[in-house]
Enzyme design. Structure first.
Site, mmCIF file in Angstrom:
data_model
loop_
_atom_site.group_PDB
_atom_site.id
_atom_site.type_symbol
_atom_site.label_atom_id
_atom_site.label_comp_id
_atom_site.label_asym_id
_atom_site.label_seq_id
_atom_site.Cartn_x
_atom_site.Cartn_y
_atom_site.Cartn_z
ATOM 1 N N CYS A 261 -12.730 -3.135 -10.245
ATOM 2 C CA CYS A 261 -13.040 -4.161 -11.252
ATOM 3 C C CYS A 261 -14.512 -4.199 -11.650
ATOM 4 O O CYS A 261 -14.842 -3.976 -12.819
ATOM 5 C CB CYS A 261 -12.609 -5.532 -10.738
ATOM 6 S SG CYS A 261 -10.820 -5.746 -10.653
ATOM 7 N N LYS B 9 -16.024 -1.042 -13.400
ATOM 8 C CA LYS B 9 -15.342 -0.823 -14.681
ATOM 9 C C LYS B 9 -15.682 -1.910 -15.695
ATOM 10 O O LYS B 9 -15.984 -1.621 -16.864
ATOM 11 C CB LYS B 9 -13.829 -0.773 -14.447
ATOM 12 C CG LYS B 9 -12.988 -0.635 -15.708
ATOM 13 C CD LYS B 9 -11.526 -0.417 -15.371
ATOM 14 C CE LYS B 9 -10.870 -1.638 -14.769
ATOM 15 N NZ LYS B 9 -10.645 -2.714 -15.765
ATOM 16 N N GLU C 10 -6.365 -12.034 -15.120
ATOM 17 C CA GLU C 10 -6.247 -12.294 -13.686
ATOM 18 C C GLU C 10 -7.640 -12.358 -13.054
ATOM 19 O O GLU C 10 -8.589 -11.748 -13.551
ATOM 20 C CB GLU C 10 -5.395 -11.206 -13.016
ATOM 21 C CG GLU C 10 -5.835 -9.777 -13.278
ATOM 22 C CD GLU C 10 -7.000 -9.319 -12.426
ATOM 23 O OE1 GLU C 10 -7.216 -9.932 -11.367
ATOM 24 O OE2 GLU C 10 -7.685 -8.359 -12.819
ATOM 25 N N GLU D 124 -8.749 -7.943 -4.334
ATOM 26 C CA GLU D 124 -7.978 -7.108 -3.418
ATOM 27 C C GLU D 124 -8.258 -7.556 -1.990
ATOM 28 O O GLU D 124 -9.390 -7.847 -1.615
ATOM 29 C CB GLU D 124 -8.349 -5.635 -3.599
ATOM 30 C CG GLU D 124 -7.922 -5.082 -4.942
ATOM 31 C CD GLU D 124 -8.287 -3.619 -5.101
ATOM 32 O OE1 GLU D 124 -8.392 -2.916 -4.079
ATOM 33 O OE2 GLU D 124 -8.470 -3.177 -6.241
#
Length: 446
Positions: free
Chosen positions: A258, A261, A149, A153
């Site tokens: 995201c 990480k 994906e 957000e």
């Protein structure tokens, strides 16, 4: 098509809702029965503009359902979508516990051929591990697909329904028509590749965007010292089609679930094959330091922060989300508390999540941005919520004890600041209402 989406976080819930909207029959599965109960009542566990309206629409049209029964959901579906979390381990690697557990449960529930599609962000080679787990627990045939994906957000629904591209990684070319049909209506720009390359595309994309952010923040820091304006520099750079204008907004660095990480995970992926990713390590280092620019500017204006009162505007890592994971606000607030300041906090959406993760007797929780500013020595804008752009800065200055405004997102223009009496600091722009470091050095030399 009949789909089961495992995981109802940002990726799983948004994907499930959008696949249902495009006409597929979707079951969203989660072990958390309380979360499933709320979803059935059309209450979203995440804050995402428009998500509850789409849940209601799809439930009414009977294209979407929610369940805690993974086995039954798998049996009634042709395609199983893995959208569970892959959080960071202490060493930066991705934790695949949830992925591996879900794969085993899927295998045990299978009663015929299934397509297993991974949307979770996973290290290169993970889908091969999933295949081995499936083969261990089932004798039924299956196919593996990687479909990473690329949603953001706050704009996740739009990004899912109108993506720049869809990446499909598969080793069985006969699956391509099915995958194209599944994503029909989203975009015609579908890139089909092998599974390992698809896994890497996700990490490489996020690492590159993180690199752009750290690069422009380094340029901003230089701009402050030489008297240039980073917003003008970024605009001029962005006009070059080879560079582009996106992710060139200087500020206090990236956060969220995201970029931190995925950059750390990619560094570990490289390390596991004896390659030192020096560039990406520097990107991470720059980002960690950039948020403390706020503290430096407070010291520049106020000196010692002990006994001071500092207002904070914005706790989420970006606007239009309640996500505070890796948000710069966390470390900034902790630093202010450590220096003896009283901190008044405001965020229109994310305050509850922030307070659950960090609270302290020196913190004061506010319901309005004006409340956080009143009587404060300084206000620090950390999240560029749109409502903050329309604050009456003249009234703000009157309500503060010392009128220092640290704009960590370059929200305000020179015209908005002029005449307010505020001591205003932004990122990489000439200081308004006072001498910048560059101007002061020139004046001193003269």
């Amino acid at each position: 098509m009949k789909l089961t989406v495992i995981g109802t976080g940002y990726v799983g819930l948004v994907s499930g809702v959008c696949f249902a909207l495009s006409g597929h029959h979707v079951i969203c599965v989660d072990k958390d029965e309380e979360k499933i109960k709320k979803l059935k009542q059309m209450e979203s566990p995440i804050y995402e503009p428009g998500i509850e309206e789409l849940i209601e629409l799809n439930l009414r049209e009977e294209r979407l359902s929610f369940s805690a029964d993974l086995q039954d959901s798998v049996r009634h579906s042709d395609i199983i979508i893995l959208a569970v979390g892959t959080p960071s381990l202490p060493n930066g690697e991705a934790d695949l516990t949830y992925i591996e557990g879900a794969a085993a449960e899927i295998a045990k529930a299978m009663e015929g051929h299934k397509i297993i599609m991974t949307k979770s962000t996973v290290p290169v080679g993970t889908n091969e591990k999933i295949s081995k787990i499936l083969a261990k627990f089932t004798h039924h045939s299956f196919d593996i697909v990687s479909a990473p994906e690329f949603l953001r957000e706050g704009s996740a629904i739009r990004d899912t329904l109108h993506p720049d591209r869809i990446v499909i990684g598969l080793d069985n070319p006969e699956l391509e028509p099915t995958m194209r049909e599944l994503h029909k209506g989203f975009t015609e720009n579908v890139f089909v590749t092998d599974i390992r390359s698809a896994e890497m595309i996700k990490y490489a994309s996020n690492a590159f965007l993180a690199t752009k952010i750290s690069f422009i923040n380094e340029i901003a820091n230089i701009c402050e010292k030489v008297g240039a304006d980073v917003t003008e520099v970024a605009q001029g750079m962005g006009m070059d089609q080879r560079i582009g204008s996106s992710f060139l907004q200087a500020g206090i660095g990236y956060g969220g679930s995201c970029f931190p990480k995925d950059t750390n995970a990619l560094i570990q992926i490289a390390g596991n094959v004896d390659y030192e990713f020096k560039l990406l390590k520097s990107v991470v280092e720059v980002n960690k330091g950039q948020r403390f620019m706020i503290i430096s500017k407070l010291h520049e204006s106020l000196g010692s922060l002990r006994g001071s009162t500092i207002g904070i505007w914005g706790l989420a890592f970006k606007p239009n989300t309640d996500d505070v994971r890796e948000a710069p606000a966390r470390e900034i607030v902790e630093a202010l508390v450590a220096e003896g300041a009283t901190v008044k906090l405001y965020d229109p959406i994310a305050a509850t999540n922030f307070r659950q993760q960090y609270d302290h007797p020196q913190l004061r929780w506010c319901n309005l941005p004006e409340e956080a500013a009143e009587g404060s020595d300084a206000v620090c804008l950390l999240t560029d919520w749109s409502l903050l752009k329309d604050i009456d800065l003249h009234q703000l200055a009157k309500s503060m004890r010392n009128g220092v405004l640290i704009d960590g997102r370059n929200v305000y223009s020179k015209e908005q600041i002029e005449g307010t009496g505020l001591v205003y600091h932004s990122v990489g722009r000439p200081q308004m209402g006072g001498l910048s470091g560059y101007s002061a050095s020139v004046a001193g030399a003269v």
